[in-house]
Design a protein around this motif. Structure first.
Motif, short mmCIF file in Angstrom:
data_model
loop_
_atom_site.label_atom_id
_atom_site.label_comp_id
_atom_site.label_asym_id
_atom_site.label_seq_id
_atom_site.Cartn_x
_atom_site.Cartn_y
_atom_site.Cartn_z
N PRO A 160 12.95 -1.71 -0.92
CA PRO A 160 11.83 -0.85 -0.49
C PRO A 160 11.10 -0.16 -1.64
O PRO A 160 9.89 0.00 -1.59
CB PRO A 160 12.50 0.18 0.43
N VAL A 161 11.82 0.23 -2.67
CA VAL A 161 11.17 0.90 -3.81
C VAL A 161 10.18 -0.05 -4.48
O VAL A 161 9.03 0.31 -4.76
CB VAL A 161 12.22 1.41 -4.81
N HIS A 162 10.60 -1.27 -4.74
CA HIS A 162 9.73 -2.24 -5.40
C HIS A 162 8.58 -2.65 -4.48
O HIS A 162 7.45 -2.86 -4.93
CB HIS A 162 10.51 -3.48 -5.83
N ARG A 163 8.83 -2.77 -3.19
CA ARG A 163 7.77 -3.13 -2.26
C ARG A 163 6.69 -2.06 -2.24
O ARG A 163 5.50 -2.36 -2.24
CB ARG A 163 8.34 -3.33 -0.86
N ARG A 164 7.10 -0.79 -2.22
CA ARG A 164 6.12 0.30 -2.24
C ARG A 164 5.30 0.28 -3.51
O ARG A 164 4.08 0.44 -3.50
CB ARG A 164 6.82 1.65 -2.09
N ARG A 165 5.97 0.08 -4.64
CA ARG A 165 5.27 0.03 -5.92
C ARG A 165 4.27 -1.11 -5.94
O ARG A 165 3.11 -0.94 -6.34
CB ARG A 165 6.28 -0.14 -7.06
N LEU A 186 2.85 -2.56 -3.40
CA LEU A 186 1.77 -2.25 -2.47
C LEU A 186 0.77 -1.29 -3.11
O LEU A 186 -0.44 -1.47 -2.98
CB LEU A 186 2.34 -1.65 -1.18
N MET A 187 1.26 -0.30 -3.83
CA MET A 187 0.38 0.65 -4.50
C MET A 187 -0.45 -0.05 -5.59
O MET A 187 -1.64 0.23 -5.73
CB MET A 187 1.18 1.81 -5.11
#
Length: 123
Positions: A83-88, A90-91
């Motif tokens: 989830p951390v990498h996915r959010r990054r 996406l940003m």
């Protein structure tokens, strides 16, 4: 590692060497094509994996390289699903989208869009 050549090929030394040379050249050709497709259109990493898989049928060093590549692919998949990498990611994608929209707005506002339209370029 035991050769995956058919039994009649393994029993004849000259034929077995020929088989291994043919597998080597075929595997290297696929591997080189995969490396080229990293920079050109095409499934680059897929070609590299297939080339290593062909070489791994006859060579232990290729088996080791294929296992290493599989472990790296699993690690990359796990990182992509984190989830951390996915959010990054996406940003970063959203920021890139904003930059593209702003650049298009600047082109249109400066009149360059009309110039491109008159030149026959789709805008």
């Amino acid at each position: 590692m035991r050769s995956l050549a058919p039994r009649f090929v393994r029993r004849r030394p000259a034929l077995h060497v020929t088989w291994r040379v043919a597998v080597f050249f075929l595997g290297v050709a696929i591997l080189v094509a995969g490396l080229a497709m990293i920079f050109l259109p095409g499934p680059g990493w897929g070609g590299i994996i297939v080339g290593l898989a062909v070489l791994a049928t006859e060579f232990v060093w290729a088996q080791r390289a294929l296992l290493w590549a599989r472990r790296q692919a699993i690690r990359a998949k796990e990182r992509a699903l984190d989830p951390v990498h996915r959010r990054r990611n996406l940003m970063i994608a959203m920021a890139a989208g904003v930059v593209v929209v702003m650049a298009a707005g600047v082109v249109v506002a400066s009149g360059a869009g009309a110039f491109l339209w008159r030149q026959g370029l789709p805008w």
